[in-house]
Design a protein around this motif. Structure first.
Motif, short mmCIF file in Angstrom:
data_model
loop_
_atom_site.label_atom_id
_atom_site.label_comp_id
_atom_site.label_asym_id
_atom_site.label_seq_id
_atom_site.Cartn_x
_atom_site.Cartn_y
_atom_site.Cartn_z
N TRP A 1 0.83 -1.20 0.00
CA TRP A 1 0.00 0.00 0.00
C TRP A 1 0.87 1.25 0.00
N ARG A 2 1.90 1.23 0.85
CA ARG A 2 2.78 2.39 0.93
C ARG A 2 3.46 2.65 -0.41
N GLY A 3 3.93 1.60 -1.07
CA GLY A 3 4.55 1.76 -2.38
C GLY A 3 3.59 2.31 -3.42
N ALA A 4 2.35 1.82 -3.40
CA ALA A 4 1.35 2.31 -4.34
C ALA A 4 1.05 3.79 -4.11
N LEU A 5 0.88 4.18 -2.85
CA LEU A 5 0.59 5.58 -2.54
C LEU A 5 1.78 6.49 -2.86
N GLN A 6 2.98 6.02 -2.64
CA GLN A 6 4.16 6.82 -2.98
C GLN A 6 4.25 7.03 -4.49
N ALA A 7 3.95 5.99 -5.26
CA ALA A 7 3.98 6.12 -6.72
C ALA A 7 2.92 7.12 -7.19
N LEU A 8 1.73 7.04 -6.62
CA LEU A 8 0.66 7.97 -6.98
C LEU A 8 1.03 9.40 -6.60
N ALA A 9 1.67 9.59 -5.46
CA ALA A 9 2.06 10.93 -5.01
C ALA A 9 3.10 11.55 -5.94
N ARG A 10 3.90 10.74 -6.60
CA ARG A 10 4.89 11.27 -7.55
C ARG A 10 4.22 11.83 -8.79
N VAL A 11 3.03 11.33 -9.11
CA VAL A 11 2.32 11.77 -10.31
C VAL A 11 1.48 13.00 -10.03
N GLY A 12 0.70 12.98 -8.96
CA GLY A 12 -0.20 14.10 -8.68
C GLY A 12 -0.50 14.21 -7.21
N THR A 13 -1.16 15.30 -6.84
CA THR A 13 -1.48 15.54 -5.44
C THR A 13 -2.87 15.04 -5.06
N GLU A 14 -3.69 14.70 -6.05
CA GLU A 14 -5.02 14.17 -5.78
C GLU A 14 -5.12 12.76 -6.33
N VAL A 15 -5.78 11.89 -5.57
CA VAL A 15 -5.95 10.49 -5.96
C VAL A 15 -7.44 10.18 -5.96
#
Length: 71
Positions: free
Chosen positions: A20-34
């Protein structure tokens, strides 16, 4: 539906938290909203950057990334 209009609860084991942490870190690199789309056995996370030039979609399968889902 507006913000805060629905809640979903997932049971995640200690071993799955690293994923989960890895997935959220990857998403945070792309944008600020998920955005999150929940299904009984699938969770889809998406991020889009502000200039709409980068997009990331992550699918987390039930049984592998979470134990149960309660809508």
């Amino acid at each position: 539906m507006g913000r805060g209009g629905m809640s979903v609860r997932f049971l995640v084991g200690a071993g799955e938290l690293r994923n989960w942490r890895g997935a959220l870190q990857a998403l945070a690199r792309v944008g600020t909203e998920v955005s999150l789309e929940a299904f009984p056995s699938l969770l889809v996370l998406r991020a889009l950057n502000a200039s709409r030039s980068a997009f990331l979609r992550i699918e987390l399968q039930g049984g592998l990334f979470f134990k149960t889902c309660e809508p």
